[in-house]
Design a protein around this motif. Structure first.
Motif, PDB file in Angstrom:
ATOM      1  N   LYS B 269      11.994 -21.634  22.560  1.00  0.00           N
ATOM      2  CA  LYS B 269      10.603 -22.331  22.408  1.00  0.00           C
ATOM      3  C   LYS B 269      10.531 -23.930  22.392  1.00  0.00           C
ATOM      4  O   LYS B 269      11.638 -24.608  21.894  1.00  0.00           O
ATOM      5  CB  LYS B 269       9.884 -21.900  21.232  1.00  0.00           C
ATOM      6  CG  LYS B 269       9.826 -20.524  21.044  1.00  0.00           C
ATOM      7  CD  LYS B 269       9.158 -19.973  19.752  1.00  0.00           C
ATOM      8  CE  LYS B 269       8.930 -18.551  19.630  1.00  0.00           C
ATOM      9  NZ  LYS B 269       8.672 -17.972  18.296  1.00  0.00           N
ATOM     10  N   ALA B 270       9.504 -24.495  22.662  1.00  0.00           N
ATOM     11  CA  ALA B 270       9.253 -26.094  22.559  1.00  0.00           C
ATOM     12  C   ALA B 270       7.729 -25.963  22.152  1.00  0.00           C
ATOM     13  O   ALA B 270       7.030 -25.322  22.867  1.00  0.00           O
ATOM     14  CB  ALA B 270       9.521 -26.615  23.870  1.00  0.00           C
ATOM     15  N   PRO B 271       7.526 -26.697  21.323  1.00  0.00           N
ATOM     16  CA  PRO B 271       8.631 -27.476  20.370  1.00  0.00           C
ATOM     17  C   PRO B 271       9.291 -26.721  19.392  1.00  0.00           C
ATOM     18  O   PRO B 271       8.736 -25.636  19.061  1.00  0.00           O
ATOM     19  CB  PRO B 271       7.741 -28.742  19.735  1.00  0.00           C
ATOM     20  CG  PRO B 271       6.524 -28.102  19.601  1.00  0.00           C
ATOM     21  CD  PRO B 271       6.137 -27.296  20.941  1.00  0.00           C
ATOM     22  N   ARG B 272      10.514 -27.084  19.214  1.00  0.00           N
ATOM     23  CA  ARG B 272      11.221 -26.279  18.238  1.00  0.00           C
ATOM     24  C   ARG B 272      10.559 -26.414  16.766  1.00  0.00           C
ATOM     25  O   ARG B 272       9.919 -27.469  16.519  1.00  0.00           O
ATOM     26  CB  ARG B 272      12.667 -26.860  18.003  1.00  0.00           C
ATOM     27  CG  ARG B 272      13.426 -27.123  19.149  1.00  0.00           C
ATOM     28  CD  ARG B 272      15.009 -27.316  19.081  1.00  0.00           C
ATOM     29  NE  ARG B 272      14.792 -28.476  18.259  1.00  0.00           N
ATOM     30  CZ  ARG B 272      14.687 -29.798  19.072  1.00  0.00           C
ATOM     31  NH1 ARG B 272      14.343 -29.757  20.284  1.00  0.00           N
ATOM     32  NH2 ARG B 272      14.757 -30.800  18.293  1.00  0.00           N
ATOM     33  N   PRO B 273      10.800 -25.349  16.022  1.00  0.00           N
ATOM     34  CA  PRO B 273      10.010 -25.157  14.624  1.00  0.00           C
ATOM     35  C   PRO B 273      10.091 -26.343  13.772  1.00  0.00           C
ATOM     36  O   PRO B 273       9.161 -26.932  13.387  1.00  0.00           O
ATOM     37  CB  PRO B 273      10.509 -23.889  14.310  1.00  0.00           C
ATOM     38  CG  PRO B 273      10.936 -23.028  15.372  1.00  0.00           C
ATOM     39  CD  PRO B 273      11.336 -24.071  16.221  1.00  0.00           C
ATOM     40  N   GLU B 274      11.493 -26.782  13.693  1.00  0.00           N
ATOM     41  CA  GLU B 274      11.938 -27.872  13.111  1.00  0.00           C
ATOM     42  C   GLU B 274      11.272 -29.315  13.589  1.00  0.00           C
ATOM     43  O   GLU B 274      11.384 -30.474  12.592  1.00  0.00           O
ATOM     44  CB  GLU B 274      13.344 -27.992  12.715  1.00  0.00           C
ATOM     45  CG  GLU B 274      14.085 -28.575  13.851  1.00  0.00           C
ATOM     46  CD  GLU B 274      14.546 -27.214  14.820  1.00  0.00           C
ATOM     47  OE1 GLU B 274      13.580 -26.059  14.828  1.00  0.00           O
ATOM     48  OE2 GLU B 274      15.338 -27.299  15.645  1.00  0.00           O
ATOM     49  N   ALA B 275      11.140 -29.396  14.517  1.00  0.00           N
ATOM     50  CA  ALA B 275      10.343 -30.607  15.371  1.00  0.00           C
ATOM     51  C   ALA B 275       8.791 -30.838  15.275  1.00  0.00           C
ATOM     52  O   ALA B 275       8.346 -31.970  15.336  1.00  0.00           O
ATOM     53  CB  ALA B 275      10.376 -30.653  16.870  1.00  0.00           C
ATOM     54  N   GLY B 276       8.243 -29.787  14.508  1.00  0.00           N
ATOM     55  CA  GLY B 276       6.786 -30.061  14.253  1.00  0.00           C
ATOM     56  C   GLY B 276       5.853 -29.561  15.445  1.00  0.00           C
ATOM     57  O   GLY B 276       6.481 -29.336  16.753  1.00  0.00           O
ATOM     58  N   GLU B 277       4.524 -29.260  15.116  1.00  0.00           N
ATOM     59  CA  GLU B 277       3.734 -28.807  16.169  1.00  0.00           C
ATOM     60  C   GLU B 277       3.292 -29.978  17.039  1.00  0.00           C
ATOM     61  O   GLU B 277       3.209 -31.217  16.775  1.00  0.00           O
ATOM     62  CB  GLU B 277       2.462 -28.266  15.367  1.00  0.00           C
ATOM     63  CG  GLU B 277       2.752 -27.132  14.470  1.00  0.00           C
ATOM     64  CD  GLU B 277       1.404 -26.597  13.914  1.00  0.00           C
ATOM     65  OE1 GLU B 277       1.645 -25.699  13.390  1.00  0.00           O
ATOM     66  OE2 GLU B 277       0.503 -27.473  13.863  1.00  0.00           O
TER      67      GLU B 277
END
Lengths: 155, 350
Positions: B269-277
């Motif tokens: 997935k992009a963005p990755r969950p830790e990267a924020g929405e």
């Protein structure tokens, strides 16, 4: 409000702003009553009314000045002014003469350009493509420059 | 720099001061209508022909231009049901503005080339900008080759002399998802590109992302942030790295979007969950209309469009215009400073 208006007013119209305001307001109110609420007026109409009142007043004053000049022929204190007026008239006639000789489409494009319109606005007003407006302006300016030079006027 | 066209324009405009009124001058109402394109092309052409021989009407035209700019920048209001005193006050204000603008018109302060009358003050900023030039002189005079409202001149001045860009920072802050790793610190790879933390004009925005080499296809999901992440659009499986929603999104709402790459090893997935929405907001209809009107007025100028876009929160568009400005002026520190300001202040800081 009155103080703010007077602060920004030039001296020659400072006494008239209240009157001009009343005339503009009266025009808007008259129009609103005449339409009996069937037309929605926006602030743009107020700008339009204010503009026409201002231009009418400026024209009226210039006509009065011209009449005064005709009656009071050559006042003694204005030799320099008279010289300046003559020079201004000569340049105006040269410009008008040169513009009148241009092709109408070029002339209009040049006039709009000299008025300060961008190429995009000129294209909109003349209902032509942006590139064509640009072309008309450049060619028209070149013609105008050559014509003025031939008449001894250097911009 | 060949400033002869500007001198020619200054000469043309200087003739109005001593000019008289002709018998065949069109009524003021028709000049206003002509510049507002309410007349036919033929009627408008006749008035422009008249301007060529009548400096007084040429001045009147320039006043209409200047007053029209003021009107564009002022909010539109209905006059009906407002008290008489309000109309009088509004009329007084507009007239006062008109009188001030008239003074500027007479002094050649509206339109190009005004510095060429008498001795021009030295230029402190000069940028090549699209079809023309934008300059600021030592007295703060802004010349953009087209009429600008005083308020917009001030914005141009602030931008080029102080590196300031007006942007709706509070509203943009709602589009950034802490810890905000999306915009700079993320590792290279499969990432969303746009729209991220920006407003968009179109209600059918195009979503773009970086390719993932092993991907067999991509799928985009768009959720309504304001409605508990209700899914409002899902793409079919894509082979390309861009997708536009076929159905319009509701305007004035914030959305979050995500792209899923299907690979032989599973989904990424992009963005990755830790990267924020990745959030964005679609402008309301009135905001979008205002932007489109401004685009017509300022077409051809990267700087003016960038300021319009930034003020509307359209950061991607503002960014593109400023990059074009920097490309046209590679040695200009003012242009580079503006691009940095947009990236640093408008995009990142709440």
């Amino acid at each position: 409000m009155a103080r703010a208006v007077r602060r920004v007013c030039p001296a020659w119209l400072a006494d008239e702003v209240d009157d001009l305001t009343q005339i503009a307001t009266a025009r808007v109110l008259h129009r609103m009553r005449a339409t009996a609420g069937t037309v929605v007026f926006k602030s743009g109409y107020l700008y339009r009314a204010a503009y026409t009142v201002l231009i009418d007043e400026i024209r009226r004053r210039r006509r009065l000045r011209e009449e005064a000049l005709e009656v009071d022929v050559a006042p003694a204190s204005s030799a320099v002014d008279a010289e300046r007026l003559t020079a201004s008239r000569d340049i105006r006639e040269a410009l008008a003469g040169c513009l009148s000789k241009q092709l109408p489409t070029r002339r209009r494009a040049v006039v709009l350009h000299l008025q300060g319109h961008s190429f995009a606005e000129t294209a909109l007003l003349l209902e032509c493509a942006h590139k064509k407006a640009e072309n008309l302006v450049y060619r028209g300016l070149a013609d105008l420059r050559a014509c003025l030079k031939a008449r001894g006027v250097t911009p | 720099v060949n400033d002869e066209p500007e001198r020619l324009a200054a000469l043309f405009r200087s003739l109005g001061a001593n000019a008289g009124v002709r018998e065949d001058c069109p009524p003021a109402e028709r000049i206003w209508a002509a510049i507002g394109r309410e007349l036919s092309a033929g009627e408008r052409a006749a008035i422009v022909d008249h301007l060529a021989v009548c400096p007084t009407c040429a001045e009147a035209w320039r006043l209409a231009m200047a007053l029209g700019q003021e009107r564009v920048s002022a909010p539109s209001r209905r006059l009906a049901a407002r008290p008489t005193w309000w109309l009088a006050a509004a009329a007084a204000l507009i007239l006062a503005t008109g009188v001030v603008l008239w003074r500027q018109v007479q002094s050649g302060n509206v339109g190009p080339g005004r510095q060429t009358v008498n001795r021009p003050p030295p230029l402190i900023v000069a940028l090549q900008d699209g079809n023309g030039r934008i300059t600021i002189d030592a007295q703060g005079g802004v010349e953009a080759g087209r009429p600008l409202s005083e308020e917009f001149r001030a914005r141009v001045r602030r931008a080029l002399t102080q590196g300031q860009i007006d942007a709706p920072r509070d509203r943009l802050a709602a589009l950034r998802d802490p810890p905000a790793l999306l915009m700079g610190d993320s590792t290279p790879g499969f990432e969303v590109i746009a729209p991220v933390a920006t407003m968009v004009v179109s209600d059918r925005p195009t979503f773009e992302w970086c390719p993932l080499p092993a991907a067999r296809g991509y799928q985009v999901t768009v959720s309504d942030f304001d409605d508990d992440y209700r899914v409002v659009a899902t793409s079919p499986e894509q082979q390309t790295t861009a997708w536009a929603t076929p159905m319009p999104l509701a305007r004035g709402r914030i959305y979050a979007w995500q792209v899923v790459a299907r690979t032989p090893g599973g989904e990424t997935k992009a963005p990755r969950p830790e990267a924020g929405e990745a959030r964005f907001k679609v402008l309301t209809q009135s905001e979008a209309d205002a932007v489109r009107r401004a685009e017509q007025v300022y077409t051809g100028s990267h700087l003016l469009l960038a300021l319009v876009y930034a003020e509307a929160g359209l950061l991607d568009r503002a960014d593109a215009e400023l990059r074009a400005l920097v490309a046209a002026n590679p040695t200009s520190k003012e242009a580079r400073e503006l691009l940095l300001t947009l990236s640093r202040d408008a995009r990142r800081q709440p």
